[in-house]
Structure formats: structure tokens, C-alpha cells
Design a protein around this motif. Sequence first.
Motif, PDB file in Angstrom:
ATOM      1  N   UNK A  70      79.813  41.469  32.779  1.00 30.24           N
ATOM      2  CA  UNK A  70      80.353  41.602  31.432  1.00 30.24           C
ATOM      3  C   UNK A  70      79.285  41.975  30.421  1.00 30.24           C
ATOM      4  N   UNK A  71      78.098  41.409  30.552  1.00 29.95           N
ATOM      5  CA  UNK A  71      77.036  41.742  29.596  1.00 29.95           C
ATOM      6  C   UNK A  71      76.672  43.217  29.682  1.00 29.95           C
ATOM      7  N   UNK A  72      76.722  43.778  30.892  1.00 34.81           N
ATOM      8  CA  UNK A  72      76.433  45.204  31.042  1.00 34.81           C
ATOM      9  C   UNK A  72      77.492  46.035  30.317  1.00 34.81           C
ATOM     10  N   UNK A  73      78.741  45.626  30.418  1.00 30.62           N
ATOM     11  CA  UNK A  73      79.814  46.339  29.717  1.00 30.62           C
ATOM     12  C   UNK A  73      79.651  46.214  28.207  1.00 30.62           C
ATOM     13  N   UNK A  74      79.372  45.004  27.735  1.00 31.05           N
ATOM     14  CA  UNK A  74      79.224  44.811  26.294  1.00 31.05           C
ATOM     15  C   UNK A  74      78.041  45.601  25.748  1.00 31.05           C
ATOM     16  N   UNK A  75      76.980  45.663  26.502  1.00 32.88           N
ATOM     17  CA  UNK A  75      75.797  46.397  26.054  1.00 32.88           C
ATOM     18  C   UNK A  75      76.088  47.877  25.863  1.00 32.88           C
ATOM     19  N   UNK A  76      77.090  48.383  26.595  1.00 28.11           N
ATOM     20  CA  UNK A  76      77.454  49.798  26.514  1.00 28.11           C
ATOM     21  C   UNK A  76      78.568  50.057  25.506  1.00 28.11           C
ATOM     22  N   UNK A  77      79.058  49.001  24.858  1.00 26.72           N
ATOM     23  CA  UNK A  77      80.232  49.124  23.992  1.00 26.72           C
ATOM     24  C   UNK A  77      79.839  49.542  22.572  1.00 26.72           C
ATOM     25  N   UNK A  78      80.611  50.452  22.029  1.00 27.41           N
ATOM     26  CA  UNK A  78      80.388  50.958  20.668  1.00 27.41           C
ATOM     27  C   UNK A  78      80.348  49.823  19.640  1.00 27.41           C
ATOM     28  N   UNK A  79      81.288  48.906  19.746  1.00 27.77           N
ATOM     29  CA  UNK A  79      81.362  47.813  18.772  1.00 27.77           C
ATOM     30  C   UNK A  79      80.130  46.916  18.863  1.00 27.77           C
ATOM     31  N   UNK A  80      79.686  46.627  20.092  1.00 25.78           N
ATOM     32  CA  UNK A  80      78.502  45.788  20.269  1.00 25.78           C
ATOM     33  C   UNK A  80      77.270  46.435  19.645  1.00 25.78           C
ATOM     34  N   UNK A  81      77.152  47.740  19.800  1.00 19.63           N
ATOM     35  CA  UNK A  81      75.999  48.434  19.230  1.00 19.63           C
ATOM     36  C   UNK A  81      76.022  48.388  17.706  1.00 19.63           C
ATOM     37  N   UNK A  82      77.220  48.447  17.118  1.00 15.12           N
ATOM     38  CA  UNK A  82      77.309  48.351  15.665  1.00 15.12           C
ATOM     39  C   UNK A  82      76.950  46.942  15.200  1.00 15.12           C
ATOM     40  N   UNK A  83      77.322  45.925  15.976  1.00 14.86           N
ATOM     41  CA  UNK A  83      76.936  44.560  15.638  1.00 14.86           C
ATOM     42  C   UNK A  83      75.422  44.374  15.745  1.00 14.86           C
ATOM     43  N   UNK A  84      74.831  45.008  16.735  1.00 16.45           N
ATOM     44  CA  UNK A  84      73.374  44.944  16.884  1.00 16.45           C
ATOM     45  C   UNK A  84      72.682  45.526  15.661  1.00 16.45           C
ATOM     46  N   UNK A  85      73.201  46.624  15.137  1.00 17.23           N
ATOM     47  CA  UNK A  85      72.625  47.247  13.944  1.00 17.23           C
ATOM     48  C   UNK A  85      72.709  46.325  12.736  1.00 17.23           C
ATOM     49  N   UNK A  86      73.699  45.419  12.728  1.00 20.20           N
ATOM     50  CA  UNK A  86      73.866  44.474  11.619  1.00 20.20           C
ATOM     51  C   UNK A  86      73.113  43.166  11.845  1.00 20.20           C
ATOM     52  N   UNK A  87      72.358  43.098  12.922  1.00 17.22           N
ATOM     53  CA  UNK A  87      71.614  41.879  13.222  1.00 17.22           C
ATOM     54  C   UNK A  87      72.464  40.776  13.824  1.00 17.22           C
ATOM     55  N   UNK A  88      73.586  41.141  14.467  1.00 20.26           N
ATOM     56  CA  UNK A  88      74.528  40.163  15.000  1.00 20.26           C
ATOM     57  C   UNK A  88      74.578  40.174  16.524  1.00 20.26           C
ATOM     58  N   UNK A  89      73.478  40.554  17.154  1.00 20.57           N
ATOM     59  CA  UNK A  89      73.462  40.637  18.610  1.00 20.57           C
ATOM     60  C   UNK A  89      73.661  39.271  19.270  1.00 20.57           C
ATOM     61  N   UNK A  90      73.261  38.190  18.598  1.00 18.38           N
ATOM     62  CA  UNK A  90      73.470  36.858  19.172  1.00 18.38           C
ATOM     63  C   UNK A  90      74.952  36.588  19.427  1.00 18.38           C
ATOM     64  N   UNK A  91      75.821  37.142  18.573  1.00 16.69           N
ATOM     65  CA  UNK A  91      77.262  37.000  18.795  1.00 16.69           C
ATOM     66  C   UNK A  91      77.691  37.693  20.083  1.00 16.69           C
ATOM     67  N   UNK A  92      77.099  38.851  20.356  1.00 17.51           N
ATOM     68  CA  UNK A  92      77.442  39.604  21.571  1.00 17.51           C
ATOM     69  C   UNK A  92      77.009  38.815  22.807  1.00 17.51           C
ATOM     70  N   UNK A  93      75.808  38.293  22.773  1.00 22.31           N
ATOM     71  CA  UNK A  93      75.326  37.508  23.913  1.00 22.31           C
ATOM     72  C   UNK A  93      76.191  36.267  24.137  1.00 22.31           C
ATOM     73  N   UNK A  94      76.560  35.616  23.054  1.00 25.40           N
ATOM     74  CA  UNK A  94      77.429  34.438  23.152  1.00 25.40           C
ATOM     75  C   UNK A  94      78.783  34.816  23.742  1.00 25.40           C
ATOM     76  N   UNK A  95      79.324  35.942  23.318  1.00 26.41           N
ATOM     77  CA  UNK A  95      80.641  36.387  23.777  1.00 26.41           C
ATOM     78  C   UNK A  95      80.648  36.762  25.253  1.00 26.41           C
TER      79      UNK A  95
END
Length: 242
Positions: free
Chosen positions: A194-219
Motif C-alpha cells: 500500500x505504501x508503494x501505491x500511495x507514494x505513486x498517487x497524485x493526491x499523496x504527492x500534493x500532500x507532500x508538497x504541503x508538508x503533510x507526508x506524515x498523514x500519508x505514512x499514517x494512512x
Amino acid sequence: MSVQLTVVLNPSGDLDRIDTWIVVDILRATTTIVTFFEMGGKVLLPVEDVEEAYSLKSKLGGKWLLMGERKSLPPPGFDCGNSPIELLRYNLRDFHGAIMTTTNGTKALLRAAASSDIVFAGCSRNATAVVEAAIERGNKIGILCAGRFNRAMIDDTACAGMMAEITKNKIQSLKLNDGAKIAIATWEYYDKNLMRALTDAEHALSLKDLGLWNDVEYASRIDESHTIPRLTLWNNLPAITV
């Protein structure tokens, strides 16, 4: 008797009548909802738009948490965003409940309620628990991906594929619609990671740009919760409880 699993990859079309819907918005609404109840939240009122959220907060008072997002960030005057990590800072038992609006997830939950009496909030954290709850409640199970701006997204599709695989492992005579087959193929494309899929996801990348990558890892965490939030009514308002 065979069981039908229907996966809808975005909420833009008409929804068939289903015994149980599992709504998935892994980034981040349903992950945040599951976390809200894990942390002691009592009731959550999902609403479609920001003005309705402001109005409810005004009526219900300060002991209600106003939470959600537009463009991934909390609107002015909101207590917190649509962030599971942010929720961990609150003592949610001090609040009567929360009012929540998000761009995609809360709308998908309310749409699902129009075609089923049973609607659960699902994500990777409660994947097995929510699938088992759906199986117990009928032979027509649906997974509705919230997507993003009415488009299918890798993140929700991969999560739905994981849930579809869990369902297949529990039911021998399972019929899959095309959406379910696409979701499983997406899950397998990312090697069931799942983390590999999220890392490739458009929405996850936009969250990373906003400094919200911790949310992606948690999810990305799988089966850490047995919490099963369900859409119901509270004072004649759509509400999520456990």
C-alpha cells in the motif's frame, strides 16, 4: 448463496442499491474518521459544504470540534484540518462531537446513504474489520471510492483492491464487477504494497508538497484498528458513530 462485490472507482455516477457500502477515502477523510473514534470521539456530523459546517458549529457551540479541508487545508475558523495526525493532539473525550466537511470523502459518505441503509467508513487501518462487518450484513457489498474531484485515484483504488482481496479470501463464491477487478489489478500492480501505491498517487504527492507526508505514512498502516464507523442519524442529522 453467492455474494456480489461491487467496487465503484469514483462517486460521479448513479449508485445501485446495495446491502452495505464501505466508503473509502484513504487520503484522508475515512482515515481521519476512523482515528477520531479510535481516540475517543463520540459522534461526527458529516456535511457537504463549509457554510453548513459554520452554521452547525454556531448552533451546537464550542464543545463541538470543527474539522475538515478545502484544497487539503483547513478553511478559516476551523479548529483542525482533515488530518489524522493532527487529531492525535486533541483529547477528543472533552468534546461533544465533531462537524466535518471535506472535498471528497464526506460527500461520498452522504451519497452512499441514498442507496443503502448501512454505510461504513473504511480505510487501510480498519480494512479487515470493516470487510467482516459488511459480509455479516448481506450478499450485496459495495466499496465506493471517494476519488478526487469525481475522478478515480490510485490511493483509493489500491485500498479498495486490498479490501476486495480480503473479501475473496473469506468468501468462496464471490462475484466481482469490473470495478472490483480493476481495483484488484491495481493492488497487484503495486505488489500488494500500500505504501508503494500511495507514494505513486497524485493526491499523496500534493500532500507532500504541503508538508503533510506524515498523514500519508499514517494512512498506509494496515489493520491496526477494529473501529467500524457507521453512518446513522443524530437529532435527525446524518451522523457517524461506532
